[in-house]
Enzyme design. Sequence first.
Site, mmCIF file in Angstrom:
data_model
loop_
_atom_site.group_PDB
_atom_site.id
_atom_site.type_symbol
_atom_site.label_atom_id
_atom_site.label_comp_id
_atom_site.label_asym_id
_atom_site.label_seq_id
_atom_site.Cartn_x
_atom_site.Cartn_y
_atom_site.Cartn_z
ATOM 1 N N VAL A 186 1.324 8.712 -7.507
ATOM 2 C CA VAL A 186 2.269 9.823 -7.569
ATOM 3 C C VAL A 186 3.648 9.315 -7.160
ATOM 4 O O VAL A 186 3.821 8.754 -6.068
ATOM 5 C CB VAL A 186 1.830 10.986 -6.666
ATOM 6 C CG1 VAL A 186 2.875 12.099 -6.672
ATOM 7 C CG2 VAL A 186 0.477 11.529 -7.128
ATOM 8 N N HIS B 261 -2.588 3.347 14.962
ATOM 9 C CA HIS B 261 -2.656 4.768 15.295
ATOM 10 C C HIS B 261 -1.311 5.450 15.061
ATOM 11 O O HIS B 261 -0.907 6.316 15.835
ATOM 12 C CB HIS B 261 -3.091 4.948 16.756
ATOM 13 C CG HIS B 261 -4.422 4.356 17.072
ATOM 14 N ND1 HIS B 261 -4.798 4.018 18.354
ATOM 15 C CD2 HIS B 261 -5.466 4.030 16.277
ATOM 16 C CE1 HIS B 261 -6.019 3.507 18.333
ATOM 17 N NE2 HIS B 261 -6.439 3.507 17.078
#
Length: 616
Positions: free
Chosen positions: A276, A539
């Site tokens: 996309v 993270h």
Amino acid sequence: MVLGDALDPVAPVASTFTLLQTVQLLASTMNYTRQRGPDSASVTNGSTFDIIIVGGGTAGLVVANRLSEVQDWRVLVVEAGDDPSLVSGIPGLFPFLIRSGEDWGFQNVYEPEYAQGLNNNTSYLPAGKCLGGSSSIHDLLYERGNPDDYNEWAALGNPGWDWDNCLYYFKKLEGVVDQRILERPTATNHCTNGPWNIQAQKVNSQFEQINSILLSAFRDIGSPTLSDLIQLPQNGTAVPDFTITAEERLRASTFQSYLIPIKDRPNLSVLKNAFVTQIIIVDNIAVGVKVVLDSGEVIIINANIEVIISAGVYNTPKLLQLSGIGPREHLERLNITVKANLPVGSNLTDHGFAPLVITGNDNALTAAETVLSLIDLTSFPLPIVCGAFYFSEEGTVPDIQHITSAGGAASPLFLYLFNVKFNYNLKVTLSFINATKDRQLIYSLVQLMKPDSTGYVKIRSTDPFDDPIISHNYLKTGDDLMKLTAGLKKIAELRNAPYFSRTDSKVVTPDLDECRAFEKGTDEYWVCYVKQLASTTYHAVGTCRMAPLSNGGVVDSSLKVYHLSRLRVVDASVFPTQPCSKTCAPVVMVAEKAADIIKLDHGKRVDEFVCSQTLD
């Protein structure tokens, strides 16, 4: 394998290739088959769906599962990658997915005076590029975080995101398959009837013995043994649980847990190997997406109800900015028409870590025995404990966490982990390996839980295939550097625990050119050491922050993008602040909750989840 004293790159690299060949051979001979997702959908230019989900990663597949429960909604997932590989499905092979075709392979920007001990003098930033996303390539560790993490989210102006509300969805996602978990004091906070399988580590006698030694050593330095990592307070150490399926003992990615069971659902389509490049916005309404297919064809796909962006903490802000949603100044500099002036890409935070290696018993496993211990690849393949420390008595969330493991002498697996997975240059890697060539190796990732330092993600150009500019600004703000240094010194006290003191344990201190002015072991040396070796534990969160506009928000508490209609973000980029845990489970929790929010917003039924705490 004996590496010798010289910093000779040939032997360790050859040994690493031998290890990889052994792993590949093991994978090919084990009773595993590659799990296949649905066939890629045949989507043509101008096709229309009710819901388009950009990104079939950790969050995207959860949302796809839950929204396609609404039978009159046609749901499309558009994923840049393909099905995860055979290696992805085998739990014990997790280290070998980084830098593969299933990894976007981003890099942090070069930052002078930092990260000189890493390859290319910068942190390598993996991100999943396949169905299941980072849940298909991560390290399988399962944690939720601290209740105050989520109460903080609510206090920042996000009603409905407090701990009690989030705990409901943490329970809803859980499908505990291990009776041992249900026999712990925390059993009432677990459920057995959710889609995501959780189980304790499968250990042999050797692993059990080493885990016991590590837990005892951490008790000796003030970290009591916990029953598991959701026990409160978090100040303590435990053997972690893992996301592994019950009978097949496969990686329990969201691909395996949320997509495979529903892959034949008639109102769900998955378009693979499709990139996309733009969200189509008309009159401030998201009406579809522009997609480049694997063939090179460019098509427009329309959305009747919503476009949901679940492309991850790096690619989501990139796509939004390419679509005119982001900081006005930066977009106008690139001649992009601004559709919404929002701080997209800011507030990037991560659990930066510094490594610590200490030597252990001189009666350690040989390298061959270390490799042989990997033959059972149906679980995490190393002894491991995780835990947390509080530095202030009044604190309710931990300041530092650690992930601590152990390996045999001159372990080729640890050579691979240091050099490839954690990206340390060969000199640093061999300083760790050569110091443990005839002794057990104890390795801790010492993590900063609540960093003050924030970074950013910005598009480099208007070319959608250019990687974004990513700057984490690790340890640049507040007391981050000193706090992480204090955490490293705290974990270094392990060498004084009775087991390690009897073995004359030593902390391994590499010869870092940038730190030669400081005597090893001094505070000045450790600060320098942390600056040169600090990196990521994968993270990263926060680049499309959920918060009020006045507080730097990009999305509201319903995860809708401000100033626009029919556009939401559902992935780690919406986290307002960093949770005190690995981030995979919190991402799944956010996606579960987001799906209910979306259903309710459109008047659809949401069934109440009733937690079961028994195994059939």
